[in-house]
Design a protein around this motif. Structure first.
Motif, PDB file in Angstrom:
ATOM      1  N   THR A  17       0.807  -1.224   0.000  1.00 35.48           N
ATOM      2  CA  THR A  17       0.000   0.000   0.000  1.00 35.48           C
ATOM      3  C   THR A  17       0.834   1.264   0.000  1.00 35.48           C
ATOM      4  O   THR A  17       0.338   2.338  -0.326  1.00 35.48           O
ATOM      5  N   GLY A  18       2.101   1.152   0.394  1.00 37.54           N
ATOM      6  CA  GLY A  18       2.959   2.324   0.511  1.00 37.54           C
ATOM      7  C   GLY A  18       2.848   3.014   1.849  1.00 37.54           C
ATOM      8  O   GLY A  18       3.567   3.990   2.116  1.00 37.54           O
ATOM      9  N   ALA A  19       1.955   2.542   2.735  1.00 37.00           N
ATOM     10  CA  ALA A  19       1.757   3.176   4.045  1.00 37.00           C
ATOM     11  C   ALA A  19       2.972   2.930   4.942  1.00 37.00           C
ATOM     12  O   ALA A  19       3.581   1.851   4.917  1.00 37.00           O
ATOM     13  N   THR A  20       3.327   3.932   5.744  1.00 34.09           N
ATOM     14  CA  THR A  20       4.430   3.819   6.691  1.00 34.09           C
ATOM     15  C   THR A  20       3.947   4.211   8.077  1.00 34.09           C
ATOM     16  O   THR A  20       2.975   4.955   8.233  1.00 34.09           O
ATOM     17  N   GLU A  21       4.643   3.707   9.081  1.00 31.43           N
ATOM     18  CA  GLU A  21       4.255   3.956  10.464  1.00 31.43           C
ATOM     19  C   GLU A  21       5.496   3.841  11.331  1.00 31.43           C
ATOM     20  O   GLU A  21       6.397   3.050  11.035  1.00 31.43           O
ATOM     21  N   SER A  22       5.522   4.601  12.409  1.00 31.10           N
ATOM     22  CA  SER A  22       6.620   4.539  13.368  1.00 31.10           C
ATOM     23  C   SER A  22       6.066   4.162  14.731  1.00 31.10           C
ATOM     24  O   SER A  22       5.045   4.703  15.178  1.00 31.10           O
ATOM     25  N   VAL A  23       6.757   3.223  15.389  1.00 30.80           N
ATOM     26  CA  VAL A  23       6.386   2.821  16.748  1.00 30.80           C
ATOM     27  C   VAL A  23       7.492   3.302  17.673  1.00 30.80           C
ATOM     28  O   VAL A  23       8.635   2.841  17.562  1.00 30.80           O
ATOM     29  N   PRO A  24       7.188   4.248  18.574  1.00 24.30           N
ATOM     30  CA  PRO A  24       8.249   4.767  19.446  1.00 24.30           C
ATOM     31  C   PRO A  24       8.727   3.706  20.432  1.00 24.30           C
ATOM     32  O   PRO A  24       7.947   2.872  20.904  1.00 24.30           O
ATOM     33  N   ARG A  25      10.011   3.727  20.706  1.00 23.54           N
ATOM     34  CA  ARG A  25      10.585   2.793  21.672  1.00 23.54           C
ATOM     35  C   ARG A  25      10.203   3.241  23.084  1.00 23.54           C
ATOM     36  O   ARG A  25      10.327   4.417  23.428  1.00 23.54           O
ATOM     37  N   ARG A  26       9.767   2.312  23.903  1.00 24.08           N
ATOM     38  CA  ARG A  26       9.470   2.606  25.304  1.00 24.08           C
ATOM     39  C   ARG A  26      10.749   2.500  26.119  1.00 24.08           C
ATOM     40  O   ARG A  26      11.698   1.808  25.741  1.00 24.08           O
ATOM     41  N   GLU A  27      10.773   3.155  27.222  1.00 23.90           N
ATOM     42  CA  GLU A  27      11.951   3.142  28.089  1.00 23.90           C
ATOM     43  C   GLU A  27      12.240   1.720  28.555  1.00 23.90           C
ATOM     44  O   GLU A  27      11.333   0.969  28.939  1.00 23.90           O
ATOM     45  N   ASN A  28      13.515   1.348  28.492  1.00 23.69           N
ATOM     46  CA  ASN A  28      13.992   0.028  28.918  1.00 23.69           C
ATOM     47  C   ASN A  28      13.445  -1.117  28.062  1.00 23.69           C
ATOM     48  O   ASN A  28      13.443  -2.265  28.494  1.00 23.69           O
ATOM     49  N   ARG A  29      12.957  -0.817  26.887  1.00 23.71           N
ATOM     50  CA  ARG A  29      12.442  -1.865  26.006  1.00 23.71           C
ATOM     51  C   ARG A  29      13.382  -2.022  24.794  1.00 23.71           C
ATOM     52  O   ARG A  29      13.929  -1.045  24.301  1.00 23.71           O
ATOM     53  N   ALA A  30      13.524  -3.265  24.344  1.00 20.16           N
ATOM     54  CA  ALA A  30      14.296  -3.556  23.129  1.00 20.16           C
ATOM     55  C   ALA A  30      13.426  -4.390  22.203  1.00 20.16           C
ATOM     56  O   ALA A  30      12.642  -5.234  22.659  1.00 20.16           O
ATOM     57  N   TRP A  31      13.565  -4.138  20.915  1.00 20.38           N
ATOM     58  CA  TRP A  31      12.710  -4.822  19.949  1.00 20.38           C
ATOM     59  C   TRP A  31      13.074  -6.309  19.831  1.00 20.38           C
ATOM     60  O   TRP A  31      14.243  -6.693  19.895  1.00 20.38           O
TER      61      TRP A  31
END
Length: 763
Positions: free
Chosen positions: A108-122
């Motif tokens: 679709t071409g849609a983009t999104e950003s998920v902010p990192r929470r404190e003390n969290r790693a992906w």
């Protein structure tokens, strides 16, 4: 195995749309002023250099040899690279790691950003609404969290069910959940597998499979079932009710498994029988579904299994989809055609405008092409000859192989080497292979004497071959007569160059070199290269010479005999030997790429440069010493033939084998041969009777490359018998490149066995 290639090779081999991005792997600084011709490698029947990663409306593919080169391919021809550090993928979505997680939907071409929470790693998993992450507690244990995306109101939900983990790994995931391997906290933490359900944020422990070992390297997550392999069977666990377990016998330990509907798709094949088989989970006869699966089976966003493979009876590679219909029957469909990659080219050689290339696909084969010798470079699209390794021709590729180097002799033959034991890491027996470069051409061999190390072809010219090797730790050079099939008694100096029948070697402590005629063993010529040093490295090409003064390449220079001009070359010292090759009025230097210096003006003018892709293999290249052009391979396996501006050297005879007496009745004495310095457009051989002064046209011909080879049976071109007697033969030839004067070579010959001189009766 195919030669590892970089990003440009992948792009060139697989680009199918206008949006295909092509990173540079080997680029020329500017178009060569002398022109350029290219010929792509034929398509390979082997697997593409691609790995299937995910499938949605399009598919996600990465380059096998370049990390991070994930691209999204659509069915309408688009190909879009993921220009980021890829963390995970799901269907058409790709998640890129960073201070915030950026997710792009390529469909679709849609983009999104998920902010990192404190003390969290992906972690390496996400769903359409959440992203998996972890934190470490005070004891260093992992606590899993699901972080909400833009369309999810729950922004941080702890995962329950298993508590804190000593360690974990995501083995597979889809839009509903993830299959997680984990160890409990503490030194005695048990090894488990669990199903993480995104909707409830719970990690449900799966039944332990006896005999499964410490880890499951072969697991599969499906829409209805989870498969875990042990030995020659798969344990199937219901995704909705882990208490429901089935065992599916599969006969042999599979490479890859993936449940689809109520089927287990398993790659149980091997190189001799590479079949992907579907096993009914509730029992029944298995059925083959794919052949030659390359890489992994991938669970698509639609619940189907996707694989990069072929189907029975085809060499066509494609991404295939395996799905179950409403009645549970399997369907196999082509989801995306994958253009074949080019066949792997291992080596090239060129002489007199004829070029050969060694290819490796399912077998090894050699293809020969013909390039133009006048005007801008051009090359035949279709090969003019070929040979293939087979039961009837097992040594076909040896004359074009890479071991010890390969070369074209300039008279229609190619030469290469093989060793026993292979590789020659210890002293070995080396065989030189000589092949006529034509379809059905003959092949012969010559053995080097004794056991040697580090053998290599130094130079070739017509019937002579100069090779180097080590015997008992001492480097030496050998001269082979490949017509006679033997090593000559002559012992070349460490610095020696070969041109025609002349072996050039240093004489004295200065820059004087002497030519030994290999036909007689006599020194016939001297040339002062204008250098104050004894040549350490020496190459000869007609009236051109290349030499250095030391092992590090210091004092590199060319010398042109007619103008008596010494041309210093702008090469950096402290470089290995063998990185420069001399052509007719030019040199090519291998220095993290290729540099072509044109010397014909009396100055080293850099006319062409190829910058090598630094992560790839060295560019294979060759120089046509016989009035021709250099050629090289790029990372996409394409051959480039590069023109050189300025005038080439005049046409000349560089070797000849003409009998002093020719007996028309004896077949063995009728052969005559002249080796030429470059191709000719036409030629004519005449014989003038010294007594009568009558000149007879013996033979004539059109374009000839390499050598004029004929048998004189005592008759003229019209078939009339010529009188016996003393003659002077004259060979006239017109250079095919149109440069320089017409060739005229003469010599004496006495004809017997034909017709007696006029006025004398027959005995």
């Amino acid at each position: 195995m195919p030669r590892a290639v970089g990003a440009a090779a992948l792009a060139l081999a697989t680009c199918i749309g206008a949006l295909c991005a092509v990173p540079t792997a080997a680029t020329a600084a500017a178009p060569p002023p002398g022109g350029e011709a290219t010929i792509a490698s034929p398509p390979s029947t082997s697997e593409p250099n691609l790995i299937l990663r995910g499938a949605g409306k399009g598919v996600l593919l990465s380059d096998r040899y370049t990390r991070g080169s994930l691209s999204w391919w659509s069915t309408d021809g688009r190909q879009i690279p993921a220009e980021c550090g890829v963390l995970a993928w799901l269907g058409d979505e790709v998640a890129c790691d960073g201070t915030e997680l950026k997710i792009r939907d390529y469909a679709t071409g849609a983009t999104e950003s998920v902010p990192r929470r404190e003390n969290r790693a992906w972690a390496a998993a996400f769903s359409p609404t959440q992203v998996l992450a972890h934190e470490k507690d005070a004891d260093g244990r992992y606590v899993l969290h699901l972080l909400g995306r833009a369309n999810e109101p729950r922004k941080d939900v702890p995962v329950t069910g298993a508590g804190a983990l000593g360690s974990y790994a995501v083995l597979a995931s889809d839009a509903r959940g993830a299959l997680v391997e984990y160890w409990g906290a503490g030194p005695e933490g048990k090894h488990r597998h669990g199903l993480l359900d995104y909707a409830t944020a719970t990690l449900k422990e799966l039944p332990e499979v006896p005999g499964g070992g410490a880890t499951y390297n072969h697991v599969g997550l499906g829409a209805k079932w989870i498969a875990m392999v042990r030995s020659n069977e798969a344990v199937m666990v219901s995704r909705t009710d882990p208490a429901v377990v089935r065992t599916v016998p599969i006969g042999t330990y599979p490479e890859r498994v993936l449940p689809v509907g109520d089927w287990l798709i398993a790659d149980t094949g091997d190189r001799d029988d590479p079949v992907v088989t579907a096993y009914p989970i509730d029992g029944g006869a298995p059925r083959p579904v794919l052949e030659r699966l390359d890489g992994q089976l991938v669970l698509g966003a639609d619940g189907g299994a996707y694989g990069l493979s072929t189907i029975k009876g085809s060499t066509r590679w494609a991404v295939h989809r395996i799905s179950a219909d409403a009645q549970g029957a399997l369907r196999v469909q082509e989801a995306l055609a994958v253009p074949p990659r080019p066949a792997d080219r291992r080596s090239i050689a060129i002489a007199q405008g004829d070029l050969s290339a060694l290819h490796v696909d399912n077998t090894e084969f050699v293809l020969g092409y013909r390039t133009s010798v006048a005007g801008p470079p051009s090359i035949t699209e279709a090969p003019v000859w070929r040979c293939e390794r087979s039961a009837s021709d097992p040594l076909c590729p040896e004359a074009a192989g890479r071991f010890g180097g390969n070369a074209a002799t300039g008279d229609g033959r190619i030469v290469g080497m093989s060793a026993d034991p292979a590789g020659c890491s210890t002293p070995c027996s080396v065989t030189v292979h000589i092949r006529d470069a034509r379809t059905g051409g003959s092949q012969r061999t010559v053995k080097l004497p004794g056991a040697v190390r580090n053998p290599g072809i130094v130079s070739s010219s017509g019937r002579y071959l100069l090779v180097g090797a080590e015997t008992e730790g001492v480097p030496r050079k050998l001269v082979l007569d490949i017509d006679a099939g033997k090593v000559l008694d002559i012992k070349p100096a460490p610095a020696a160059g070969l041109w025609g029948s002349l072996l050039w070697q240093p004489e004295g402590d200065k820059g004087v070199v002497a030519a030994t005629d290999l036909r007689t063993g006599q020194v016939v010529r001297h040339v002062d290269l204008g250098s104050a040093c004894r040549p350490y490295e020496l190459q000869a090409n007609g009236d051109w010479f290349y030499s250095t003064c030391a092992a590090d390449g210091a004092g590199a220079a060319a010398y042109h005999v007619p103008t008596r001009r010494r041309i210093p070359l702008p090469f950096v010292a402290e470089r290995p030997l063998g990185q420069v090759r001399l052509g007719d009025g030019y040199v090519v230097q291998d220095d993290a790429g290729l540099n072509l210096y044109n010397l014909r003006s009396g100055q080293p003018v850099k006319e062409y440069q190829v910058q090598q892709y630094v992560a790839g293999y060295g560019l294979d290249w060759s120089v046509d010493r016989f009035g021709g052009r250099p050629a090289h391979l790029d990372q996409g396996e394409t051959i480039h033939v590069v023109g050189v501006t300025g005038a080439a050297s005049p046409l000349g005879v560089i070797d000849q084998n003409v009998p002093g007496t020719l007996d028309a009745k004896t077949a063995g004495s009728r052969q005559a041969r002249w080796w030429l310095s470059k191709p000719v457009a036409s030629w004519r051989l005449t014989a003038r009777n010294k007594a009568s002064g009558i000149t007879t046209v013996v033979r004539s011909g059109g374009e000839t490359r390499g050598a004029i080879d004929l048998v004189w049976d005592g008759k003229d071109q019209a078939g009339r018998v010529v009188m016996n007697g003393a003659y002077e033969w004259t060979l006239l030839a017109v250079p095919a490149d149109g440069q320089g004067a017409r060739l005229k070579a003469t010599g004496p010959v006495t004809l017997t066995g034909a017709r007696p001189p006029a006025g004398r009766g027959r005995p």
